[in-house]
Design a protein around this motif. Sequence first.
Motif, PDB file in Angstrom:
ATOM      1  N   SER A   1      12.785  92.888  51.003  1.00 18.50           N
ATOM      2  CA  SER A   1      13.379  91.618  51.414  1.00 18.50           C
ATOM      3  C   SER A   1      13.299  90.422  50.701  1.00 18.50           C
ATOM      4  CB  SER A   1      12.411  91.439  52.804  1.00 18.50           C
ATOM      5  OG  SER A   1      11.301  91.113  52.677  1.00 18.50           O
ATOM      6  N   GLY A   2      12.224  90.301  49.925  1.00 23.29           N
ATOM      7  CA  GLY A   2      12.045  89.274  48.841  1.00 23.29           C
ATOM      8  C   GLY A   2      13.270  89.741  47.779  1.00 23.29           C
ATOM      9  N   ALA A   3      13.184  90.912  47.232  1.00 20.48           N
ATOM     10  CA  ALA A   3      14.014  90.899  46.149  1.00 20.48           C
ATOM     11  C   ALA A   3      15.699  90.778  46.545  1.00 20.48           C
ATOM     12  CB  ALA A   3      14.052  92.456  45.812  1.00 20.48           C
ATOM     13  N   ILE A   4      15.984  91.122  47.705  1.00 15.26           N
ATOM     14  CA  ILE A   4      17.208  90.729  48.397  1.00 15.26           C
ATOM     15  C   ILE A   4      17.574  89.334  48.386  1.00 15.26           C
ATOM     16  CG2 ILE A   4      18.752  91.043  50.321  1.00 15.26           C
ATOM     17  CD1 ILE A   4      17.542  93.699  50.789  1.00 15.26           C
ATOM     18  N   SER A   5      16.460  88.552  48.626  1.00 12.97           N
ATOM     19  CA  SER A   5      16.733  87.258  48.855  1.00 12.97           C
ATOM     20  C   SER A   5      16.928  86.598  47.403  1.00 12.97           C
ATOM     21  CB  SER A   5      15.313  86.633  49.237  1.00 12.97           C
ATOM     22  OG  SER A   5      15.386  87.061  50.921  1.00 12.97           O
ATOM     23  N   VAL A   6      16.101  87.091  46.607  1.00 14.42           N
ATOM     24  CA  VAL A   6      16.114  86.528  45.282  1.00 14.42           C
ATOM     25  C   VAL A   6      17.500  86.834  44.623  1.00 14.42           C
ATOM     26  CG1 VAL A   6      15.211  86.856  42.777  1.00 14.42           C
ATOM     27  CG2 VAL A   6      13.767  86.501  44.853  1.00 14.42           C
ATOM     28  N   LEU A   7      18.058  88.243  44.687  1.00 11.77           N
ATOM     29  CA  LEU A   7      19.150  88.435  44.185  1.00 11.77           C
ATOM     30  C   LEU A   7      20.563  87.766  44.732  1.00 11.77           C
ATOM     31  CD1 LEU A   7      19.055  92.407  44.033  1.00 11.77           C
ATOM     32  CD2 LEU A   7      18.923  90.851  42.129  1.00 11.77           C
TER      33      LEU A   7
ATOM     34  N   VAL B   1      18.592  79.124  37.936  1.00 12.01           N
ATOM     35  CA  VAL B   1      17.702  78.376  38.082  1.00 12.01           C
ATOM     36  C   VAL B   1      17.123  78.135  39.610  1.00 12.01           C
ATOM     37  CG1 VAL B   1      16.867  75.647  38.425  1.00 12.01           C
ATOM     38  CG2 VAL B   1      17.985  76.720  36.394  1.00 12.01           C
ATOM     39  N   ILE B   2      18.057  78.222  40.652  1.00 12.97           N
ATOM     40  CA  ILE B   2      17.836  78.453  41.813  1.00 12.97           C
ATOM     41  C   ILE B   2      17.080  79.824  42.385  1.00 12.97           C
ATOM     42  CG2 ILE B   2      18.797  78.472  44.172  1.00 12.97           C
ATOM     43  CD1 ILE B   2      18.733  75.916  43.052  1.00 12.97           C
ATOM     44  N   ALA B   3      17.609  80.858  41.683  1.00 17.40           N
ATOM     45  CA  ALA B   3      17.009  82.025  41.802  1.00 17.40           C
ATOM     46  C   ALA B   3      15.414  82.170  41.552  1.00 17.40           C
ATOM     47  CB  ALA B   3      17.699  83.422  41.167  1.00 17.40           C
ATOM     48  N   LEU B   4      15.081  81.455  40.452  1.00 21.22           N
ATOM     49  CA  LEU B   4      13.892  81.260  40.136  1.00 21.22           C
ATOM     50  C   LEU B   4      13.107  80.446  41.070  1.00 21.22           C
ATOM     51  CD1 LEU B   4      13.820  80.494  36.286  1.00 21.22           C
ATOM     52  CD2 LEU B   4      13.135  82.614  37.477  1.00 21.22           C
ATOM     53  N   TRP B   5      13.753  79.304  41.866  1.00 19.48           N
ATOM     54  CA  TRP B   5      12.987  78.540  42.965  1.00 19.48           C
ATOM     55  C   TRP B   5      12.704  79.799  44.060  1.00 19.48           C
ATOM     56  CZ3 TRP B   5      10.361  74.361  43.009  1.00 19.48           C
ATOM     57  CH2 TRP B   5      10.571  73.508  41.808  1.00 19.48           C
ATOM     58  N   ALA B   6      13.668  80.562  44.523  1.00 21.03           N
ATOM     59  CA  ALA B   6      13.589  81.472  45.389  1.00 21.03           C
ATOM     60  C   ALA B   6      12.694  82.457  45.153  1.00 21.03           C
ATOM     61  CB  ALA B   6      14.950  82.160  45.576  1.00 21.03           C
ATOM     62  N   LEU B   7      12.442  82.915  43.823  1.00 16.83           N
ATOM     63  CA  LEU B   7      11.323  83.818  43.675  1.00 16.83           C
ATOM     64  C   LEU B   7      10.019  83.239  43.791  1.00 16.83           C
ATOM     65  CD1 LEU B   7      10.467  86.567  42.523  1.00 16.83           C
ATOM     66  CD2 LEU B   7      10.850  85.612  40.187  1.00 16.83           C
ATOM     67  N   GLY B   8       9.881  81.760  43.450  1.00 17.03           N
ATOM     68  CA  GLY B   8       8.698  81.064  43.688  1.00 17.03           C
ATOM     69  C   GLY B   8       8.528  81.057  45.086  1.00 17.03           C
TER      70      GLY B   8
ATOM     71  N   VAL C   1      12.812  78.654  55.765  1.00 17.29           N
ATOM     72  CA  VAL C   1      12.896  77.220  55.507  1.00 17.29           C
ATOM     73  C   VAL C   1      12.955  77.146  53.965  1.00 17.29           C
ATOM     74  CG1 VAL C   1      11.511  75.092  55.548  1.00 17.29           C
ATOM     75  CG2 VAL C   1      11.372  76.481  57.582  1.00 17.29           C
ATOM     76  N   GLY C   2      12.339  77.736  53.095  1.00 18.10           N
ATOM     77  CA  GLY C   2      12.567  77.557  51.741  1.00 18.10           C
ATOM     78  C   GLY C   2      14.101  78.013  51.242  1.00 18.10           C
ATOM     79  N   LEU C   3      14.588  78.853  51.697  1.00 14.60           N
ATOM     80  CA  LEU C   3      16.064  79.594  51.487  1.00 14.60           C
ATOM     81  C   LEU C   3      16.868  78.277  51.880  1.00 14.60           C
ATOM     82  CD1 LEU C   3      15.694  83.330  51.992  1.00 14.60           C
ATOM     83  CD2 LEU C   3      15.518  82.106  49.889  1.00 14.60           C
ATOM     84  N   LEU C   4      16.738  77.786  53.118  1.00 13.97           N
ATOM     85  CA  LEU C   4      17.495  76.601  53.643  1.00 13.97           C
ATOM     86  C   LEU C   4      17.615  75.440  52.749  1.00 13.97           C
ATOM     87  CD1 LEU C   4      17.003  77.007  57.712  1.00 13.97           C
ATOM     88  CD2 LEU C   4      19.000  77.668  56.130  1.00 13.97           C
ATOM     89  N   VAL C   5      16.245  75.218  52.453  1.00 19.44           N
ATOM     90  CA  VAL C   5      16.196  73.973  51.481  1.00 19.44           C
ATOM     91  C   VAL C   5      16.934  74.175  50.092  1.00 19.44           C
ATOM     92  CG1 VAL C   5      14.628  72.407  50.099  1.00 19.44           C
ATOM     93  CG2 VAL C   5      14.032  73.149  52.317  1.00 19.44           C
ATOM     94  N   LEU C   6      16.986  75.441  49.583  1.00 17.27           N
ATOM     95  CA  LEU C   6      17.750  75.724  48.580  1.00 17.27           C
ATOM     96  C   LEU C   6      19.148  76.293  48.727  1.00 17.27           C
ATOM     97  CD1 LEU C   6      14.835  78.356  46.909  1.00 17.27           C
ATOM     98  CD2 LEU C   6      15.395  75.926  46.280  1.00 17.27           C
ATOM     99  N   ARG C   7      19.612  75.862  49.866  1.00 18.74           N
ATOM    100  CA  ARG C   7      20.939  76.460  50.160  1.00 18.74           C
ATOM    101  C   ARG C   7      21.205  77.756  49.770  1.00 18.74           C
ATOM    102  NH1 ARG C   7      24.256  71.161  48.302  1.00 18.74           N
ATOM    103  NH2 ARG C   7      22.982  71.612  46.472  1.00 18.74           N
ATOM    104  N   VAL C   8      20.532  78.433  50.049  1.00 27.92           N
ATOM    105  CA  VAL C   8      20.902  80.111  49.758  1.00 27.92           C
ATOM    106  C   VAL C   8      21.823  80.558  50.838  1.00 27.92           C
ATOM    107  CG1 VAL C   8      20.045  82.411  49.337  1.00 27.92           C
ATOM    108  CG2 VAL C   8      19.016  80.348  48.281  1.00 27.92           C
ATOM    109  N   PRO C   9      22.830  81.122  50.793  1.00 26.01           N
ATOM    110  CA  PRO C   9      23.619  81.809  52.100  1.00 26.01           C
ATOM    111  C   PRO C   9      23.028  82.791  52.621  1.00 26.01           C
ATOM    112  CG  PRO C   9      24.450  82.592  49.748  1.00 26.01           C
ATOM    113  CD  PRO C   9      23.594  81.687  49.311  1.00 26.01           C
ATOM    114  N   GLY C  10      23.111  82.512  53.868  1.00 28.01           N
ATOM    115  CA  GLY C  10      22.350  83.797  54.838  1.00 28.01           C
ATOM    116  C   GLY C  10      21.058  83.698  54.840  1.00 28.01           C
TER     117      GLY C  10
END
Length: 344
Positions: free
Chosen positions: A252-258, A267-274, A221-230
Amino acid sequence: MQLLPEPVRRLAAWCAVVLLVSGVAWVGVRLCITFRTAVTPVLLALLGTALLRPLFRWLVHAKVNRSMAAGLTCVAVLTVVGGAAYIVVAALIDSGDQIVSSLKNAGKSLAAHFGAAGTSLDDVASHARELLTKFGGTAASNVISGVSVVGEIIAMAVLALLLVFFFLRDSHLAADTLRTIAPRGTSDAVEAMARRAFRAVEGFMRGTTVIALIDATLITVGLLVLRVPGAVGLGALVFVGAYIPYLGAFISGAISVLVALADRGFVIALWALGVVLAVQVLEGHVLQPVIQSRTVHMHPAAVLLAITAGASVAGIVGMLLAVPLTAAAAGILYELRERYPSLP
């Protein structure tokens, strides 16, 4: 001849016990490695039985025949796993190229800012491909002659599913079987230790599945809100990685942030990390104490050591099996301490 002091004799006795247990454990591990194509499905089937037993019990209480209940449970598993696999594979196929491209761009960006002189991503990639090729050749050479790795995995999965059916159907006979083969005078203790070990594994599997589902849902849900692909595919990686404590969540978390860094910026990467860190904090301080600690009492250091040992013995399968097997061993030790309070 003067007798040795009592503390020295107790220490010597415990040293002898430790050496004996270590020797038996070493022989057992070697036998498991030798017969891994038969042992691995049995262990996976035990984990599956521990996870599915509540559903089976519910069907039996609903007056369904035991064989029919076991069959319906296995069919339900096939349906759920097949549907989930289809969703995950479809999501990865649709966004796989984009995820790989994002990871490559993130690697180039990191190499440009932090890479050593003379080091390029292409060099790292070529070395990685070379290592993977060597590893794949070594793994393939160990497979039974004439059977491919994929064929072996499918065969073990089918065997594990069949064993789950039989383990569920005949679970009411397990206690009598243990009491029959146990040495005379130890049947009660053996049955109690087996029940405690199975309860520990059962609690671990149920708790891990619930935690994995919550983690994957929140991160997706967090990645969808941030519109991260995949996002769906990354959420699936989070769910699978949750069965390998600490390491799976980190990877898995590191891959999502990358992916977020490469495709959506810093900035979005920092939000994803958060988002990832917030979910991990929620898991560590709320989910784990509430869900897991009620049935599995294991120190984080013991978990890390178990994962390391499992990886060194049997690779990824060893990492998956290490923690539940350690939980079972801990359950047996707790039962022994309760039955024999004089033990140190």
